[in-house]
Scaffold this motif. Structure first.
Motif, short mmCIF file in Angstrom:
data_model
loop_
_atom_site.label_atom_id
_atom_site.label_comp_id
_atom_site.label_asym_id
_atom_site.label_seq_id
_atom_site.Cartn_x
_atom_site.Cartn_y
_atom_site.Cartn_z
N PHE A 166 0.83 -1.20 0.00
CA PHE A 166 0.00 0.00 0.00
C PHE A 166 0.87 1.25 0.00
CE2 PHE A 166 -2.97 -3.16 1.74
CZ PHE A 166 -4.01 -2.99 0.82
N ASN A 167 0.41 2.26 -0.70
CA ASN A 167 1.17 3.49 -0.89
C ASN A 167 1.50 4.15 0.45
OD1 ASN A 167 2.36 5.55 -2.44
ND2 ASN A 167 0.52 6.82 -2.26
N GLY A 168 2.79 4.46 0.62
CA GLY A 168 3.25 5.10 1.85
C GLY A 168 3.64 4.12 2.93
N CYS A 169 3.66 2.83 2.60
CA CYS A 169 3.96 1.82 3.62
C CYS A 169 5.43 1.84 4.01
CB CYS A 169 3.61 0.43 3.10
SG CYS A 169 4.74 -0.18 1.83
N TYR A 170 5.71 1.22 5.14
CA TYR A 170 7.08 0.93 5.54
C TYR A 170 7.07 -0.39 6.28
CZ TYR A 170 11.66 1.34 7.73
OH TYR A 170 12.96 1.11 8.14
N HIS A 171 7.89 -1.32 5.84
CA HIS A 171 7.99 -2.63 6.47
C HIS A 171 9.44 -2.94 6.79
CE1 HIS A 171 3.76 -3.62 5.78
NE2 HIS A 171 3.90 -3.09 4.57
N GLY A 172 10.12 -1.92 7.33
CA GLY A 172 11.53 -2.07 7.61
C GLY A 172 12.36 -1.86 6.36
N THR A 173 13.62 -2.24 6.43
CA THR A 173 14.55 -2.00 5.32
C THR A 173 14.46 -3.11 4.28
OG1 THR A 173 16.31 -3.03 6.61
CG2 THR A 173 16.12 -0.64 6.74
N VAL A 174 13.26 -3.31 3.78
CA VAL A 174 13.01 -4.32 2.74
C VAL A 174 12.91 -3.59 1.41
CG1 VAL A 174 11.45 -6.13 1.95
CG2 VAL A 174 11.78 -5.74 4.41
N ASP A 175 13.88 -3.77 0.55
CA ASP A 175 13.93 -3.02 -0.69
C ASP A 175 12.63 -3.09 -1.48
OD1 ASP A 175 16.51 -2.62 0.06
OD2 ASP A 175 17.43 -3.33 -1.80
N ASP A 176 12.03 -4.29 -1.54
CA ASP A 176 10.86 -4.52 -2.39
C ASP A 176 9.71 -3.55 -2.12
OD1 ASP A 176 11.29 -7.74 -3.41
OD2 ASP A 176 12.35 -7.06 -1.63
N VAL A 177 9.60 -3.02 -0.89
CA VAL A 177 8.43 -2.20 -0.54
C VAL A 177 8.64 -0.72 -0.81
CG1 VAL A 177 7.86 -3.88 1.24
CG2 VAL A 177 9.01 -1.75 1.89
N PHE A 178 9.84 -0.31 -1.25
CA PHE A 178 10.12 1.11 -1.44
C PHE A 178 9.65 1.59 -2.81
CE2 PHE A 178 12.78 0.18 2.14
CZ PHE A 178 12.84 1.38 2.86
N VAL A 179 8.36 1.42 -3.04
CA VAL A 179 7.72 1.87 -4.28
C VAL A 179 6.51 2.71 -3.90
CG1 VAL A 179 6.64 1.18 -6.44
CG2 VAL A 179 8.51 -0.20 -5.50
N ASP A 180 6.39 3.89 -4.47
CA ASP A 180 5.29 4.81 -4.17
C ASP A 180 4.44 5.06 -5.41
OD1 ASP A 180 6.13 5.26 -1.50
OD2 ASP A 180 7.62 6.71 -2.20
N LEU A 181 3.23 5.54 -5.16
CA LEU A 181 2.39 6.03 -6.25
C LEU A 181 2.63 7.53 -6.41
CD1 LEU A 181 -1.13 4.38 -5.87
CD2 LEU A 181 0.53 4.03 -7.71
N VAL A 182 3.03 7.94 -7.58
CA VAL A 182 3.22 9.35 -7.89
C VAL A 182 2.40 9.66 -9.14
CG1 VAL A 182 4.86 11.17 -8.49
CG2 VAL A 182 5.53 9.37 -6.87
N ASP A 183 1.39 10.50 -8.97
CA ASP A 183 0.47 10.79 -10.08
C ASP A 183 -0.10 9.51 -10.67
OD1 ASP A 183 0.94 13.54 -9.81
OD2 ASP A 183 2.70 13.45 -11.12
N GLY A 184 -0.40 8.55 -9.79
CA GLY A 184 -1.02 7.32 -10.23
C GLY A 184 -0.07 6.28 -10.79
N ARG A 185 1.22 6.58 -10.83
CA ARG A 185 2.20 5.65 -11.39
C ARG A 185 3.12 5.13 -10.30
NH1 ARG A 185 6.00 7.03 -14.13
NH2 ARG A 185 6.12 9.23 -13.56
N PRO A 186 3.54 3.85 -10.36
CA PRO A 186 4.51 3.33 -9.39
C PRO A 186 5.89 3.90 -9.68
CG PRO A 186 4.00 1.66 -11.03
CD PRO A 186 3.09 2.82 -11.31
N VAL A 187 6.52 4.42 -8.64
CA VAL A 187 7.85 5.03 -8.76
C VAL A 187 8.71 4.54 -7.61
CG1 VAL A 187 9.17 7.18 -8.77
CG2 VAL A 187 6.95 7.08 -9.91
#
Length: 458
Positions: A166-187
């Motif tokens: 989910f956008n804005g999540c943090y699950h520790g230093t797990v690279d896979d989760v460091f993706v955000d929604l910016v203007d509706g696109r994954p970044v």
């Protein structure tokens, strides 16, 4: 930098800056020993601290700790602080809880680490199964590691490569989760250092409470799991809307995927976490920081069906390192700490008064905020509460992020610290522990009232 009153906070920017400047000066005057030790540390510690984010507090130089016990922290200048940060949940049951320290002292004479199981391991797994309703468990040193290991297990067990978060999540230093929604696109999140792989190739991100978005992310049929906090807590609190999780679980399973609940923060809801308290059934659960009463340890549990698939995937793989586990994982000291915590602290009898005291804190914050006419809200999840700079609780990570104001947060946090009250440096989160008293709550509320009076100019 803000130049005028922002509707989102209702506080004039000039007053925020003036308060922050005055509190920085006060802090420097009050803490000469911390300043001297910080200068010494700068000689050999990068950023002057053991971990770089320890310099993210609002203080002009790091506060240096001398001791911590119960709900109190003493700094090297001799100030006693009422601690509502509690190690950002690591000390949720208080600093150095007696049952845990006794278990550690006893175990320390019988061995610290052996890479072999003992009787505590079986006892801890049984207690975890009882608390969380999942039958099969494994361990890690941190929730970061636990989440990382779970993703490996799930991808292998399900034969699917993709993760949904989910956008804005943090699950520790797990690279896979460091993706955000910016203007509706994954970044890929720009703050992630040194990453050379395109994380968006195997991670999809949707807004919390967005069932249509979740359905679309799952539709291709290649998602191993959805990794989520049952309540978002790392971008400010975001509660699930009524019925969201019940419908989301149906959607996840209909598309052949699994749900992993990260309960590291939401364990504040009760001894089995938020999901158990609200009748939600996850396929896997991760719990970290508070599990060992302050010792570095974490655990993750699987349903019987998922555990069977995970074991089969391991047995079918070629021999060699799985990428799961570390040498010190499940060491004897950590197992003793977890057994003591689960057996004496993670119980309904301990949680009930915590929830009641946190409710008094949350209600008190609402009254203080209303008295100063500010458009802020307060959210509570068990023993945890938070105020946010928006009139109504945010419904997703984008709304929660938009409500943040780092300059105002820092001014408030430093004001409270200078008056003997410590809250978490990341947004405005507070925890109560078994040692927190009603007088401690009143001290926080009084300091908060004084801070808002300064900001309002009343």
């Amino acid at each position: 930098m803000r130049t005028s009153t922002l509707p989102s906070t209702g506080v004039p920017a000039a007053r925020v800056r003036a308060l922050a400047e005055a509190e920085r000066a006060r802090y420097a005057t009050q803490n000469p020993a911390s300043q001297a030790l910080a200068q010494r540390a700068a000689g050999h510690l990068m950023f002057g601290v053991p971990l770089h984010w320890m310099s993210d507090w609002a203080t002009p130089f790091p506060l240096q700790v001398a001791a911590a016990r119960g709900a109190r922290l003493t700094d090297v200048d001799g100030h006693e602080l009422v601690d509502f940060c509690l190690g950002d949940t690591g000390a949720m049951f208080g600093h150095s809880p007696p049952a845990v320290t006794a278990a550690l002292q006893a175990q320390s004479t019988r061995g610290l680490t052996t890479m072999l199981p003992g009787e505590d391991a079986s006892a801890v797994a049984e207690l975890l199964a009882e608390r969380f309703g999942l039958p099969h468990w494994q361990f890690a040193m941190t929730a970061s590691d636990a989440n990382r290991f779970v993703l490996r297990w799930l991808r292998a067990a399900m034969g699917r490569p993709v993760l949904v978060v989910f956008n804005g999540c943090y699950h520790g230093t797990v690279d896979d989760v460091f993706v955000d929604l910016v203007d509706g696109r994954p970044v890929q999140r720009g703050s992630l250092l040194g990453q050379v792989h395109d994380l968006t190739a195997a991670t999809r991100v949707v807004e919390f409470n967005d069932l249509a978005g979740l359905e679309a992310a799952l539709a291709p049929g290649d998602v191993a799991c959805v990794l989520a906090e049952p309540v978002m807590t790392n971008i400010g609190m975001v509660l699930p809307e009524p019925g969201f999780w019940e419908r989301a679980i149906e959607v996840i399973h209909r598309h052949g995927s699994q749900l992993v609940m990260d309960e590291t923060h939401t364990i504040s809801s009760g001894p089995g976490g938020y999901a158990r308290a609200h009748g939600l059934k996850a396929d896997a659960v991760v719990v970290g920081k508070p599990l060992g009463g302050g010792m570095p340890c974490a655990a993750y549990g699987f349903s019987a069906e998922l555990a069977t698939k995970a074991e089969a995937a391991k047995r079918a793989a070629p021999p060699g390192h799985s990428g799961i586990g570390t040498t010190l994982t499940a060491n004897l000291l950590a197992m003793a700490a977890m057994r003591a915590t689960l057996g004496t602290l993670m119980t309904p009898e301990v949680f009930a008064p915590l929830h009641a005291r946190c409710t008094r804190l949350a209600d008190g914050l609402r009254a203080v905020i209303a008295r100063h006419g500010l458009p802020w809200c307060v959210t509570q999840v068990g023993a945890r509460c938070e105020f946010q700079f928006c009139a109504t609780p945010p419904r997703n990570g984008s709304e929660a992020g938009a409500a943040m104001d780092a300059e105002l947060e820092h001014a408030l946090h430093l004001f409270l610290l200078n008056r003997g009250v410590l809250i978490t440096p990341f947004h405005n989160m507070m925890l109560v522990c078994p040692d927190t008293t009603d007088a401690d709550v009143q001290r926080l509320l009084g300091a908060m009232d004084a801070a808002l009076q300064e900001l309002s100019g009343a």
